[in-house]
Design an enzyme around this catalytic site. Structure first.
Site, short mmCIF file in Angstrom:
data_model
loop_
_atom_site.label_atom_id
_atom_site.label_comp_id
_atom_site.label_asym_id
_atom_site.label_seq_id
_atom_site.Cartn_x
_atom_site.Cartn_y
_atom_site.Cartn_z
N PRO A 115 0.91 -1.28 -0.15
CA PRO A 115 -0.05 -0.21 0.28
C PRO A 115 0.99 1.09 0.01
O PRO A 115 1.68 1.50 0.81
CB PRO A 115 -0.73 -0.16 1.28
CG PRO A 115 -0.12 -0.76 2.10
CD PRO A 115 0.93 -1.99 1.23
N GLU A 116 0.35 2.30 -0.92
CA GLU A 116 1.17 3.61 -0.93
C GLU A 116 0.27 4.57 0.14
O GLU A 116 -0.70 3.92 0.52
CB GLU A 116 1.45 3.92 -2.13
CG GLU A 116 2.52 2.91 -2.96
CD GLU A 116 3.43 3.63 -3.91
OE1 GLU A 116 3.79 4.94 -3.97
OE2 GLU A 116 3.61 3.16 -4.91
#
Ligand SMILES: [Zn+2]
Length: 287
Positions: A2-3
């Site tokens: 996840p960013e």
């Protein structure tokens, strides 16, 4: 992995469900994730109300009454699953209606309204810690971090100051958490494309104008992803209560060989490897 937009979306999903609620039960099914859970993990959290929640870089922070903060990092594969309280049943002996726990569920928080928040993380690169709320800026996870890309400290003039005299590729500096937090490989590639700047260019050669365009592109790219995440989030919560990942449409990332989407360019998206990371760009419209 996840960013920042995914983590921000998770924050927006769980905050309204957790703020003002008390953690009536905390279950740690194993003693460690990427690192051991902090000493007294269950005891320090149980009975505490969540009074605020925010995000710093890719860390979720749940601020608790009593002056401590629960820090959560999703790592490579971590998810937070919201499981609504089972409906009240009277004179009913059928199978439980509660949703089965997600696989690889390591930590479970039960709130005073019956909701459960499950932390599932198959690869266990996630992390949880507890720290004094007043000292978070000095915490070893946060002390070295640069400004938030969506905050006031991040701007063209800021980038110009940081980039001055630096020979490193501009993309490498965008990925450096001391320069700006939370801009991972995907959004660095997308932002450089939007700003028309080649990822391999020496950061020190960017003009003030380039820096302004790049700062604006970083903000716009992340904002769009967060907006897209918000719409996806509603579907996710409606479907399964699962927060964490969604697909975005990217303009260069993972699109090697595709035609450049910039109007009138006619170039082709290329892939190169920079510091062991794949980089995507159009050499015709990024200079
Ligand atoms: Zn192009």
């Amino acid at each position: 992995m996840p960013e920042l937009p995914e983590v921000e979306t998770v924050l927006r999903g769980i905050a309204p469900r957790m703020i003002g609620r008390r953690l009536v039960e905390v279950e740690a099914r194993r003693p460690d994730l990427r690192r051991p859970l902090p000493a007294g993990f269950v005891q320090r959290l149980t009975g505490r109300a969540v009074i605020a929640a925010d995000r710093r870089a890719k860390y979720l922070r749940l601020h608790l009454e009593g002056g401590e903060t629960l820090i959560v990092h999703l790592g490579m594969s971590g998810r937070l699953v919201i499981e609504d309280a089972p409906p009240p049943v009277a004179f009913h002996h059928g199978p439980s209606t509660a949703v089965a726990d997600a696989p690889h569920t390591h930590v479970v928080f039960r709130l005073d309204d019956g909701t459960r928040i499950l932390f599932a993380d198959p690869r266990r690169f996630g992390l949880m810690d507890i720290a004094a709320t007043d000292d978070l800026d000095a915490h070893d996870l946060f002390a070295h971090l640069g400004p938030e890309p969506l905050g006031n400290g991040f701007s063209g003039p800021y980038l110009a100051r940081v980039f001055e005299g630096r020979r490193a590729p501009v993309k490498a500096l965008l990925l450096d958490q001391r320069v700006v937090v939370g801009v991972g490989n995907i959004y660095a590639s997308e932002s450089l494309f939007e700003a028309g700047i080649h990822p391999a260019r020496s950061a020190g050669t960017l003009s003030a104008d380039d820096c302004d365009r790049l700062a604006a592109a970083v903000r716009a790219t992340l904002d769009r992803a967060i907006t897209a995440g918000g719409s996806t989030l509603r579907d996710f919560v409606g479907a399964s209560g699962e927060l964490g990942y969604f697909q975005h449409s990217f303009r260069v990332y993972d699109r090697a060989g595709a035609p450049c989407s910039r109007e009138g360019c006619g170039g082709t998206i290329e892939r190169a490897v920079q510091s062991n990371r794949a980089t995507y760009f159009c050499s015709r419209c990024q200079a």
